[in-house]
Design a protein around this motif. Structure first.
Motif, PDB file in Angstrom:
ATOM      1  N   PRO A  99     -23.176  12.344 -22.681  1.00 47.50           N
ATOM      2  CA  PRO A  99     -24.034  13.179 -23.531  1.00 47.50           C
ATOM      3  C   PRO A  99     -23.240  13.734 -24.723  1.00 47.50           C
ATOM      4  O   PRO A  99     -22.036  13.926 -24.631  1.00 47.50           O
ATOM      5  CB  PRO A  99     -24.452  14.315 -22.605  1.00 47.50           C
TER       6      PRO A  99
ATOM      7  N   GLY B  75     -23.768  17.137 -26.687  1.00 45.10           N
ATOM      8  CA  GLY B  75     -24.625  18.301 -26.575  1.00 45.10           C
ATOM      9  C   GLY B  75     -25.399  18.223 -25.272  1.00 45.10           C
ATOM     10  O   GLY B  75     -24.829  17.916 -24.220  1.00 45.10           O
ATOM     11  N   TRP B  76     -26.701  18.430 -25.333  1.00 46.44           N
ATOM     12  CA  TRP B  76     -27.501  18.489 -24.114  1.00 46.44           C
ATOM     13  C   TRP B  76     -27.554  17.154 -23.387  1.00 46.44           C
ATOM     14  O   TRP B  76     -27.702  16.105 -24.004  1.00 46.44           O
ATOM     15  CB  TRP B  76     -28.920  18.977 -24.425  1.00 46.44           C
ATOM     16  N   VAL B  77     -27.490  17.232 -22.088  1.00 41.17           N
ATOM     17  CA  VAL B  77     -27.654  16.054 -21.242  1.00 41.17           C
ATOM     18  C   VAL B  77     -29.120  15.624 -21.287  1.00 41.17           C
ATOM     19  O   VAL B  77     -30.020  16.465 -21.282  1.00 41.17           O
ATOM     20  CB  VAL B  77     -27.285  16.384 -19.776  1.00 41.17           C
TER      21      VAL B  77
ATOM     22  N   ARG C   3     -21.210  18.939 -15.477  1.00 35.20           N
ATOM     23  CA  ARG C   3     -21.372  18.737 -16.919  1.00 35.20           C
ATOM     24  C   ARG C   3     -20.035  18.467 -17.579  1.00 35.20           C
ATOM     25  O   ARG C   3     -19.926  17.592 -18.454  1.00 35.20           O
ATOM     26  CB  ARG C   3     -22.067  19.954 -17.543  1.00 35.20           C
TER      27      ARG C   3
ATOM     28  N   ASN D 101     -17.902  14.754 -19.844  1.00 32.33           N
ATOM     29  CA  ASN D 101     -17.202  14.664 -21.127  1.00 32.33           C
ATOM     30  C   ASN D 101     -15.989  13.751 -21.006  1.00 32.33           C
ATOM     31  O   ASN D 101     -15.432  13.576 -19.926  1.00 32.33           O
ATOM     32  CB  ASN D 101     -16.718  16.049 -21.576  1.00 32.33           C
TER      33      ASN D 101
ATOM     34  N   TYR E 277     -21.666  24.819 -21.973  1.00 32.81           N
ATOM     35  CA  TYR E 277     -21.303  23.445 -21.635  1.00 32.81           C
ATOM     36  C   TYR E 277     -22.043  22.400 -22.466  1.00 32.81           C
ATOM     37  O   TYR E 277     -21.567  21.282 -22.621  1.00 32.81           O
ATOM     38  CB  TYR E 277     -21.560  23.150 -20.151  1.00 32.81           C
ATOM     39  N   ASN E 278     -23.213  22.737 -22.954  1.00 32.46           N
ATOM     40  CA  ASN E 278     -23.998  21.759 -23.701  1.00 32.46           C
ATOM     41  C   ASN E 278     -23.990  22.016 -25.207  1.00 32.46           C
ATOM     42  O   ASN E 278     -24.749  21.412 -25.947  1.00 32.46           O
ATOM     43  CB  ASN E 278     -25.436  21.733 -23.162  1.00 32.46           C
TER      44      ASN E 278
ATOM     45  N   ILE F  69     -30.425  18.313 -14.848  1.00 32.48           N
ATOM     46  CA  ILE F  69     -30.688  18.834 -16.200  1.00 32.48           C
ATOM     47  C   ILE F  69     -31.437  20.169 -16.118  1.00 32.48           C
ATOM     48  O   ILE F  69     -31.116  21.128 -16.834  1.00 32.48           O
ATOM     49  CB  ILE F  69     -31.483  17.806 -17.035  1.00 32.48           C
TER      50      ILE F  69
ATOM     51  N   LEU G 282     -29.054  22.907 -15.329  1.00 38.04           N
ATOM     52  CA  LEU G 282     -28.263  23.317 -16.507  1.00 38.04           C
ATOM     53  C   LEU G 282     -29.074  24.214 -17.437  1.00 38.04           C
ATOM     54  O   LEU G 282     -28.521  25.051 -18.145  1.00 38.04           O
ATOM     55  CB  LEU G 282     -27.781  22.080 -17.273  1.00 38.04           C
ATOM     56  N   LYS G 283     -30.401  24.025 -17.421  1.00 36.44           N
ATOM     57  CA  LYS G 283     -31.284  24.842 -18.276  1.00 36.44           C
ATOM     58  C   LYS G 283     -31.765  26.104 -17.577  1.00 36.44           C
ATOM     59  O   LYS G 283     -32.515  26.887 -18.154  1.00 36.44           O
ATOM     60  CB  LYS G 283     -32.493  24.001 -18.711  1.00 36.44           C
TER      61      LYS G 283
END
Lengths: 341, 341
Positions: free
Chosen positions: A14, A16-18, A52, A56, A252-253, A319, A322-323
């Motif tokens: 990813p 930014g956002w996954v 997350r 990377n 993280y995003n 996801i 993460l949100k």
């Protein structure tokens, strides 16, 4: 017996956002077991914020996930087949497994048996697993709470936060949390016994909310989110306060981290800030299990789990977590749970 | 005997940089001593970075300086007159005194005798005083250096930094410093035995300079300056590294702090960052004096002092120190030093 393994492949890094196209779900045959190997039928898998970082292409706690390969995760499963004298079919185990329905564990290494009578199976990925151990270690070993102190925890209803708050209450602290949803906040207070919990998304000012709910300042901050929240907390720290730096999920995003400005508070308040990752502290695992297992058995702790259904929904559940869309510890159910109430 | 006291009054709070019109120098009569009081003729006074915080109208370590009143400072002086059985005229003392040539100490409280045979008098405001104690505590008690580790110290030739680096060398560490002047850097290496010292004002990139001089990363950062320097250091920290957060002089005269962005390093590298102020640790003062006094006596430590002359120059010396114009520990000589070589 032919078993098909359904698994999640790490398809794309990813930026930014996954998004869901970072993953690909596919079927694959289960390979033949060698001598000493065991086959685990995974029942629940864990999705966690630290994953997350592993997506990377950079140094983090652990090696990154390999592109084109199945992803790793903590999981609870049942021994489906064993060519290892230490395991028998039907036994329940936990360990670092994979985002898949069936995992061959070479030599049976890295999995341990658990007693399903102790607690519901998902708890072994939560309060009795890595998140609970993280909460226990960060609060007690870094925070060193004393009765009457104020403990503030962000992501308060999450896998770790709910345990932090409840242990802090057992230690006689005033406990304040924050979460991104009114229902979560209500549950922290009514379900977990927090003294207060505020919705950081709807308050006019996080600084003011902290002032209101922590009238005597903050002695321990259990940090799960980072960024602006950390900056706000810095304005309310007491002299000699402690920050257990467990995670920074808000960052993280982001392509560029938000950063913090109130760094001087760390100096003038003589703050101890300690970053940590629980895998460095496995020597304390027995002490953790005595404490938290005991409190759980005595009915002094509760735990909330959010269960998504099926391996195909694992990327979405990850996801969503993460949100902040999960309510409680997020797990994914991958197959029949013979111990489900 | 009529004595005139010449003193510095705190005239105006600075906004941003301190300027000389924040101060007013005036003469005043020395009040009559009461029973138990002593009169100290101040010989050297200390100007220190923390004083900048006390000029603000906000909470810091200690109470702010009062507008319209004489300012406080650490000083070394000679008992000029005593109505206290614990002190006799001619004895040398140190303690929290004032920016003035003569201080009446009610009840003789807060001053202690020192032995002028031990070291030049200004050393009692430096390596044997609060800055030396700060260096010793931060490096040894927070940093906990192990032989072979890399210690990086900013403001390396300053009152504190030069002691940090030399003690770290005694502990077998690789020692890297930075300062804002080539001559200071040269002295850190040649005079204090640092392995390297770079001029942060002239290098192309502080990150690259740290990479070059700390090829195995940084295990201990002794932080004196804050801001961008801290952000650069965060990119070079090793796992389990320690930051002794002693000061942030680069930020004290800014209206808005620069902030830091690489906060995630504190998490993934499991860093301990500890803010501190030495006045919380007076219980360790005897241990400090044994260590540092002993090393000094054995010729294992050197110390550089920058002496400004006369109370009228105290504001200028203070402002110059905040700008990094001093070379070594800045003191102001206020009167005859009977022990000067």
């Amino acid at each position: 017996m032919t078993i098909t393994n359904r698994r999640v492949i790490f398809e794309k890094r990813p930026e930014g956002w996954v998004s869901e196209d970072c993953f690909r779900v596919e079927d694959a045959p289960v390979p033949e077991l060698g001598d000493g190997d065991v086959l685990v039928r995974n029942i629940y898998m864990s999705v966690d914020p630290y994953m997350r970082g592993r997506m990377n292409d950079e140094k983090s706690y652990t090696a990154g996930f390999a592109l084109g390969k199945v992803m790793q995760c903590g999981a609870v499963g049942e021994i489906a087949e064993s060519r290892n004298p230490k395991f028998e079919a039907g036994q329940i185990v936990t360990g670092m497994l994979n985002w898949e329905t069936h995992t061959v564990v070479p030599g049976g290494a890295g999995i341990v048996r658990i007693d399903p009578a102790l607690a519901p199976l998902p708890y072994f990925l939560g309060i009795l697993g890595m998140p609970g151990f993280t909460a226990w270690y960060g609060l007690l070993k870094i925070g060193e709470p004393k009765a009457g102190e104020t403990v503030y925890v962000s992501a308060a209803s999450g896998a770790v936060g709910q345990v932090v708050g409840q242990i802090a209450k057992l230690k006689g602290c005033r406990v304040v949390g924050s979460a991104g949803d009114d229902a979560k906040c209500k549950w922290c207070v009514e379900g977990c016994g927090f003294d207060a919990c505020f919705n950081y998304k709807t308050v006019d000012s996080v600084e003011d909310a902290l002032k209101q709910h922590c009238p005597h300042g903050i002695d321990i901050y259990f940090e799960n989110v980072g960024g602006r929240m950390l900056d706000a907390v810095l304005t309310r720290l007491n002299p000699f306060s402690r920050i257990a730096l467990c995670g920074m999920i808000s960052q993280y995003n982001l392509k560029q981290p938000e950063g913090i400005h109130n760094v001087r508070s760390l100096l003038v308040n003589k703050v101890k800030l300690q970053g940590f990752i629980i895998s460095d502290h496995f020597d304390l695992q027995p002490e953790f299990m005595r404490d938290v297992g005991g409190w759980l058995k005595d009915g002094k702790l509760t735990y909330r789990v959010d269960v998504a259904d099926g391996i195909d929904n694992a990327p979405k559940a990850f996801i969503g977590m993460l949100k902040g869309e999960n309510f409680g510890k997020q797990v994914v159910k991958l197959g029949d749970d013979p111990y489900q109430a």
